[in-house]
Design an enzyme around this catalytic site. Structure first.
Site, PDB file in Angstrom:
ATOM      1  N   THR A 121      20.044 -29.083  46.728  1.00 29.63           N
ATOM      2  CA  THR A 121      21.213 -29.731  46.142  1.00 29.63           C
ATOM      3  C   THR A 121      21.993 -30.404  47.270  1.00 29.63           C
ATOM      4  OG1 THR A 121      21.290 -27.938  44.541  1.00 29.63           O
ATOM      5  CG2 THR A 121      23.269 -29.305  44.745  1.00 29.63           C
ATOM      6  N   VAL A 123      16.908 -24.358  38.133  1.00 31.63           N
ATOM      7  CA  VAL A 123      16.619 -23.012  37.606  1.00 31.63           C
ATOM      8  C   VAL A 123      17.818 -22.075  37.717  1.00 31.63           C
ATOM      9  CG1 VAL A 123      14.139 -23.056  37.953  1.00 31.63           C
ATOM     10  CG2 VAL A 123      15.623 -22.350  39.847  1.00 31.63           C
ATOM     11  N   LYS A 125      22.803 -33.625  39.524  1.00 29.47           N
ATOM     12  CA  LYS A 125      22.772 -32.197  39.882  1.00 29.47           C
ATOM     13  C   LYS A 125      24.176 -31.692  40.197  1.00 29.47           C
ATOM     14  CE  LYS A 125      21.636 -28.166  41.119  1.00 29.47           C
ATOM     15  NZ  LYS A 125      21.086 -27.155  40.248  1.00 29.47           N
ATOM     16  N   CYS A 139      26.009 -21.999  44.447  1.00 33.39           N
ATOM     17  CA  CYS A 139      25.862 -23.269  43.712  1.00 33.39           C
ATOM     18  C   CYS A 139      27.203 -23.751  43.158  1.00 33.39           C
ATOM     19  CB  CYS A 139      24.849 -23.071  42.599  1.00 33.39           C
ATOM     20  SG  CYS A 139      23.323 -22.361  43.222  1.00 33.39           S
ATOM     21  N   TYR A 158      27.237 -11.631  42.832  1.00 33.89           N
ATOM     22  CA  TYR A 158      28.013 -12.749  42.300  1.00 33.89           C
ATOM     23  C   TYR A 158      27.888 -12.887  40.793  1.00 33.89           C
ATOM     24  CZ  TYR A 158      24.405 -16.415  41.531  1.00 33.89           C
ATOM     25  OH  TYR A 158      23.364 -17.159  41.048  1.00 33.89           O
ATOM     26  N   ARG A 216      25.939 -13.841  47.630  1.00 31.72           N
ATOM     27  CA  ARG A 216      26.487 -15.037  48.275  1.00 31.72           C
ATOM     28  C   ARG A 216      27.723 -15.558  47.534  1.00 31.72           C
ATOM     29  NH1 ARG A 216      21.085 -18.509  49.316  1.00 31.72           N
ATOM     30  NH2 ARG A 216      20.464 -17.437  47.418  1.00 31.72           N
TER      31      ARG A 216
HETATM   32  N1  LIG Z   1      18.111 -20.373  44.378  1.00 38.30           N
HETATM   33  C1  LIG Z   1      18.277 -21.104  43.298  1.00 38.30           C
HETATM   34  O1  LIG Z   1      18.182 -20.608  42.182  1.00 38.30           O
HETATM   35  C2  LIG Z   1      18.599 -22.577  43.382  1.00 38.30           C
HETATM   36  C3  LIG Z   1      18.742 -23.211  44.603  1.00 38.30           C
HETATM   37  N2  LIG Z   1      19.047 -24.552  44.635  1.00 38.30           N
HETATM   38  C4  LIG Z   1      19.175 -25.256  45.915  1.00 38.30           C
HETATM   39  O2  LIG Z   1      17.974 -25.100  46.670  1.00 38.30           O
HETATM   40  C5  LIG Z   1      18.267 -25.050  48.069  1.00 38.30           C
HETATM   41  C6  LIG Z   1      17.708 -23.789  48.683  1.00 38.30           C
HETATM   42  O3  LIG Z   1      18.336 -22.681  48.065  1.00 38.30           O
HETATM   43  P1  LIG Z   1      17.718 -21.201  48.123  1.00 38.30           P
HETATM   44  O4  LIG Z   1      16.244 -21.230  47.995  1.00 38.30           O
HETATM   45  O5  LIG Z   1      18.486 -20.393  47.169  1.00 38.30           O
HETATM   46  O6  LIG Z   1      18.105 -20.805  49.619  1.00 38.30           O
HETATM   47  P2  LIG Z   1      17.616 -19.540  50.469  1.00 38.30           P
HETATM   48  O7  LIG Z   1      18.595 -19.422  51.572  1.00 38.30           O
HETATM   49  O8  LIG Z   1      17.343 -18.390  49.574  1.00 38.30           O
HETATM   50  O9  LIG Z   1      16.204 -19.982  51.067  1.00 38.30           O
HETATM   51  C7  LIG Z   1      16.056 -21.060  51.918  1.00 38.30           C
HETATM   52  C8  LIG Z   1      14.981 -20.759  52.945  1.00 38.30           C
HETATM   53  O10 LIG Z   1      14.900 -21.895  53.784  1.00 38.30           O
HETATM   54  C9  LIG Z   1      14.549 -21.417  55.097  1.00 38.30           C
HETATM   55  N3  LIG Z   1      14.821 -22.464  56.072  1.00 38.30           N
HETATM   56  C10 LIG Z   1      15.987 -22.797  56.657  1.00 38.30           C
HETATM   57  N4  LIG Z   1      15.803 -23.832  57.491  1.00 38.30           N
HETATM   58  C11 LIG Z   1      14.501 -24.174  57.434  1.00 38.30           C
HETATM   59  C12 LIG Z   1      13.696 -25.172  58.064  1.00 38.30           C
HETATM   60  N5  LIG Z   1      14.239 -26.044  58.895  1.00 38.30           N
HETATM   61  N6  LIG Z   1      12.392 -25.202  57.776  1.00 38.30           N
HETATM   62  C13 LIG Z   1      11.837 -24.312  56.930  1.00 38.30           C
HETATM   63  N7  LIG Z   1      12.533 -23.358  56.295  1.00 38.30           N
HETATM   64  C14 LIG Z   1      13.849 -23.292  56.545  1.00 38.30           C
HETATM   65  C15 LIG Z   1      15.387 -20.165  55.250  1.00 38.30           C
HETATM   66  O11 LIG Z   1      14.874 -19.334  56.270  1.00 38.30           O
HETATM   67  C16 LIG Z   1      15.291 -19.545  53.838  1.00 38.30           C
HETATM   68  O12 LIG Z   1      14.227 -18.613  53.747  1.00 38.30           O
HETATM   69  C17 LIG Z   1      19.803 -25.191  48.167  1.00 38.30           C
HETATM   70  O13 LIG Z   1      20.142 -26.534  48.349  1.00 38.30           O
HETATM   71  C18 LIG Z   1      20.272 -24.708  46.806  1.00 38.30           C
HETATM   72  O14 LIG Z   1      21.536 -25.233  46.453  1.00 38.30           O
HETATM   73  C19 LIG Z   1      19.202 -25.294  43.499  1.00 38.30           C
HETATM   74  C20 LIG Z   1      19.051 -24.703  42.267  1.00 38.30           C
HETATM   75  C21 LIG Z   1      18.726 -23.321  42.103  1.00 38.30           C
HETATM   76  C1  LIG Z   2      24.832 -25.763  35.280  1.00 43.76           C
HETATM   77  C2  LIG Z   2      24.193 -24.446  35.497  1.00 43.76           C
HETATM   78  O1  LIG Z   2      24.017 -23.700  34.570  1.00 43.76           O
HETATM   79  N1  LIG Z   2      23.804 -24.154  36.760  1.00 43.76           N
HETATM   80  C3  LIG Z   2      23.114 -22.925  37.101  1.00 43.76           C
HETATM   81  C4  LIG Z   2      23.802 -22.277  38.318  1.00 43.76           C
HETATM   82  O2  LIG Z   2      23.279 -20.967  38.500  1.00 43.76           O
HETATM   83  P1  LIG Z   2      24.284 -19.764  38.820  1.00 43.76           P
HETATM   84  O3  LIG Z   2      23.510 -18.512  38.855  1.00 43.76           O
HETATM   85  O4  LIG Z   2      25.125 -20.095  40.006  1.00 43.76           O
HETATM   86  O5  LIG Z   2      25.215 -19.898  37.521  1.00 43.76           O
HETATM   87  P2  LIG Z   2      26.102 -18.984  36.587  1.00 43.76           P
HETATM   88  O6  LIG Z   2      25.286 -18.031  35.816  1.00 43.76           O
HETATM   89  O7  LIG Z   2      26.925 -19.942  35.840  1.00 43.76           O
HETATM   90  O8  LIG Z   2      27.024 -18.145  37.584  1.00 43.76           O
HETATM   91  C5  LIG Z   2      27.900 -18.719  38.509  1.00 43.76           C
HETATM   92  C6  LIG Z   2      29.186 -17.925  38.579  1.00 43.76           C
HETATM   93  O9  LIG Z   2      30.018 -18.262  37.489  1.00 43.76           O
HETATM   94  C7  LIG Z   2      30.501 -17.098  36.845  1.00 43.76           C
HETATM   95  N2  LIG Z   2      30.671 -17.424  35.411  1.00 43.76           N
HETATM   96  C8  LIG Z   2      29.635 -17.995  34.730  1.00 43.76           C
HETATM   97  C9  LIG Z   2      29.789 -18.355  33.399  1.00 43.76           C
HETATM   98  C10 LIG Z   2      31.043 -18.129  32.768  1.00 43.76           C
HETATM   99  O10 LIG Z   2      31.262 -18.432  31.591  1.00 43.76           O
HETATM  100  N3  LIG Z   2      32.055 -17.560  33.489  1.00 43.76           N
HETATM  101  C11 LIG Z   2      31.903 -17.200  34.796  1.00 43.76           C
HETATM  102  O11 LIG Z   2      32.841 -16.693  35.418  1.00 43.76           O
HETATM  103  C12 LIG Z   2      29.423 -16.052  37.118  1.00 43.76           C
HETATM  104  O12 LIG Z   2      29.945 -14.747  37.002  1.00 43.76           O
HETATM  105  C13 LIG Z   2      29.020 -16.408  38.542  1.00 43.76           C
HETATM  106  O13 LIG Z   2      29.913 -15.824  39.471  1.00 43.76           O
HETATM  107  O14 LIG Z   2      23.551 -23.024  39.504  1.00 43.76           O
HETATM  108  C14 LIG Z   2      22.148 -23.172  39.825  1.00 43.76           C
HETATM  109  C15 LIG Z   2      21.999 -23.869  41.155  1.00 43.76           C
HETATM  110  O15 LIG Z   2      22.371 -25.034  41.258  1.00 43.76           O
HETATM  111  O16 LIG Z   2      21.471 -23.236  42.084  1.00 43.76           O
HETATM  112  C16 LIG Z   2      21.512 -23.981  38.708  1.00 43.76           C
HETATM  113  O17 LIG Z   2      20.143 -24.233  39.046  1.00 43.76           O
HETATM  114  C17 LIG Z   2      21.633 -23.179  37.415  1.00 43.76           C
HETATM  115  O18 LIG Z   2      21.023 -23.872  36.338  1.00 43.76           O
END
Ligand SMILES: NC(=O)C1=CN([C@@H]2O[C@H](COP(=O)(O)OP(=O)(O)OC[C@H]3O[C@@H](n4cnc5c(N)ncnc54)[C@H](O)[C@@H]3O)[C@@H](O)[C@H]2O)C=CC1
Ligand SMILES: CC(=O)N[C@@H]1[C@@H](OP(=O)(O)OP(=O)(O)OC[C@H]2O[C@@H](n3ccc(=O)[nH]c3=O)[C@H](O)[C@@H]2O)O[C@H](C(=O)O)[C@@H](O)[C@@H]1O
Length: 415
Positions: A98, A132, A183, A237, A294, A302
């Site tokens: 993102t 996701v 996004k 996020c 969270y 986080r």
């Molecule tokens: N986790 C999720 O459900 C979602 C994540 N995102 C986005 O995806 C991105 C990654 O998020 P997460 O996977 O949750 O982060 P994360 O912190 O769990 O994992 C990222 C990984 O990247 C590795 N990394 C850091 N620098 C690197 C490099 N230069 N080369 C190779 N690996 C490297 C880290 O060691 C870590 O294992 C962010 O921008 C986040 O906002 C978007 C939607 C959903």
């Molecule tokens: C628009 C949307 O639904 N985005 C999702 C979101 O995932 P995330 O786990 O951060 O979302 P969440 O379940 O809304 O929780 C975020 C935070 O918001 C709080 N929360 C959530 C809904 C609500 O009605 N009230 C509230 O207080 C939760 O307790 C939490 O602290 O952010 C993700 C991301 O971008 O990583 C994204 O991929 C997911 O689809």
């Protein structure tokens, strides 16, 4: 990898790489362990600390914010630079992280140009944001609709064809910058709506009605969907991404910024309510916090608003904190179980609605407490059950004023 592709998972963290190569995972996510084991065993998934040559490169590294609420793009820059020596003519490069608008066009493309390949003709580049929901990742990865933003049409089409290998949802093509903004606005939409719910909670406390009842009834309208209030918004996020818009548009993104600040104010608001509930106790007060992640049923802390609340309490010398979270080990205040956390406590704070907290051993908890206040910030616990066990139940978003009691009695009398 489970759809027949050869996949190399690259991570700078050796622990992640070693675990993956053993078929193990380092994050909590339902069914991920089984899938990774299957992929590693099939030989289709290997991990390494360095990239290998490939047909496509997907960048999915962290994009956090700094203390000053500015996007920290250092991981994206580092990862993009790492792949340059491995690029071949005809490769696809996709940013999944993102990112602020303009990242692909202005940050990634100039780095990729160092390869000497013509961008858009010899290297196909774009952004496909990840959507996701943690806790439902594997299902949503396949079934969610996807946006693919290319730096030109052919890039977008090539990226779409790659995702088609495993995506059942629809795939929509656009420009890279539009995809970046989509996004950011998806998460901002949710953040702003939660801020509205949190503001409503404070208003209802002020006038002596129940915000949860207002939300339930208002949402019976076909075009209204008020979100749920709570002790704050966490995760890497919703608590982060709106700042990417604010940073680039500080004079315009007013609603977005106010919403961020409203949600960030909730831990302090919860502390103010606790101050008010326990105002007659003059000694150090012990607060038992249930849940510090969270959100429910995951192990991710986080940007957790509960960590912020604990920090606020740490700054005060009239509070002692004890914490129990079934998903977290090793927190400095972690108690060993639900009885241990309640020992000598004045107030139980239900902070995260983990399923594990559905059937609390309330009688046994009450026995070891000094005062029996139960503060529910999630409207999760049955009020009658808690009151039956001798607790005084307090709900975020509700202030039981005399006015409310009188009104309810009047309504009951009329019925
Ligand atoms: N986790 C999720 O459900 C979602 C994540 N995102 C986005 O995806 C991105 C990654 O998020 P997460 O996977 O949750 O982060 P994360 O912190 O769990 O994992 C990222 C990984 O990247 C590795 N990394 C850091 N620098 C690197 C490099 N230069 N080369 C190779 N690996 C490297 C880290 O060691 C870590 O294992 C962010 O921008 C986040 O906002 C978007 C939607 C959903
Ligand atoms: C628009 C949307 O639904 N985005 C999702 C979101 O995932 P995330 O786990 O951060 O979302 P969440 O379940 O809304 O929780 C975020 C935070 O918001 C709080 N929360 C959530 C809904 C609500 O009605 N009230 C509230 O207080 C939760 O307790 C939490 O602290 O952010 C993700 C991301 O971008 O990583 C994204 O991929 C997911 O689809």
């Amino acid at each position: 990898a489970t759809h027949g592709c050869k996949v190399i998972g690259v991570d700078v963290n050796e622990k992640v790489v070693d675990a993956l190569n053993r078929g193990e995972i380092t994050i909590e996510e339902p069914y991920l362990d089984i899938m990774v084991q299957a992929a590693v065993r099939s030989g289709n998934l290997i991990a390494d600390t360095k990239p290998h040559e490939a047909d496509a490169f997907i960048i999915a590294v962290p994009t956090p914010i700094t203390e000053e609420k500015k996007a920290d793009m250092s991981y994206v820059i580092a990862a993009t630079e790492t792949i340059v020596p491995y690029l071949r003519k005809g490769n696809i490069v996709i940013l999944e992280s993102t990112s602020p608008t303009g990242t692909v066009e202005k940050l990634i493309v100039p780095i990729l140009e160092k390869s000497g390949f013509k961008i858009g003709e010899e290297l196909y580049v774009g952004h496909s944001p990840e959507r996701v929901l943690p806790g439902k990742i594997l299902w949503e990865l396949v079934n969610n609709n996807r946006i693919v933003g290319g730096i030109n049409r052919i890039s977008a089409e090539k990226i779409r064809d790659l995702y088609k290998i495993f995506v059942n949802g629809e795939i929509f093509l656009t420009t890279a910058t539009t995809a970046e903004m989509c996004k950011l606005m998806e998460n901002t939409f949710r953040d702003v709506n939660i801020a509205l719910a949190n503001e409503l909670a404070k208003i209802c406390e002020n006038i002596g009605i129940n915000a949860w009842e207002v939300i339930e009834l208002a949402n019976k309208h076909p075009r209204v969907n008020i979100h749920q209030p709570g002790p704050g918004v966490g995760g890497h996020c919703l608590a982060v991404d709106p700042w990417f818009i604010i940073e680039k548009n500080p004079d315009i993104a007013k609603i977005i910024e106010l919403s961020r600040k409203t949600n960030d104010s909730m831990p302090k608001h919860v502390l103010n309510r606790i101050d008010e509930i326990l105002k007659d106790i003059k000694r150090t007060k012990k607060i038992s916090i249930l849940g510090i992640t969270y959100k429910p049923n995951i192990d991710d802390m986080r940007e957790s608003p509960i960590i912020e609340l604990i920090d606020l309490m740490d700054e005060r010398d009239d509070y002692e904190v004890s914490v129990y979270d079934p998903y977290v080990k090793n927190h400095k205040y972690q108690a060993k179980d639900l009885i241990d956390v309640a020992k000598n406590s004045d107030l139980i704070l239900l902070a995260v609605h983990h399923d594990d907290f559905k059937n609390l051993p309330l009688s046994d908890m009450a026995k070891v407490m000094r005062n029996k206040y139960f503060f529910d910030t999630r409207n999760f616990i049955n009020r009658e059950e808690v009151e039956e066990k001798g607790f005084k139940y307090i709900l975020l978003g509700e202030s039981k004023s005399l006015y409310r009691e009188t009104c309810l009695n009047e309504v009951a009398a009329t019925i």
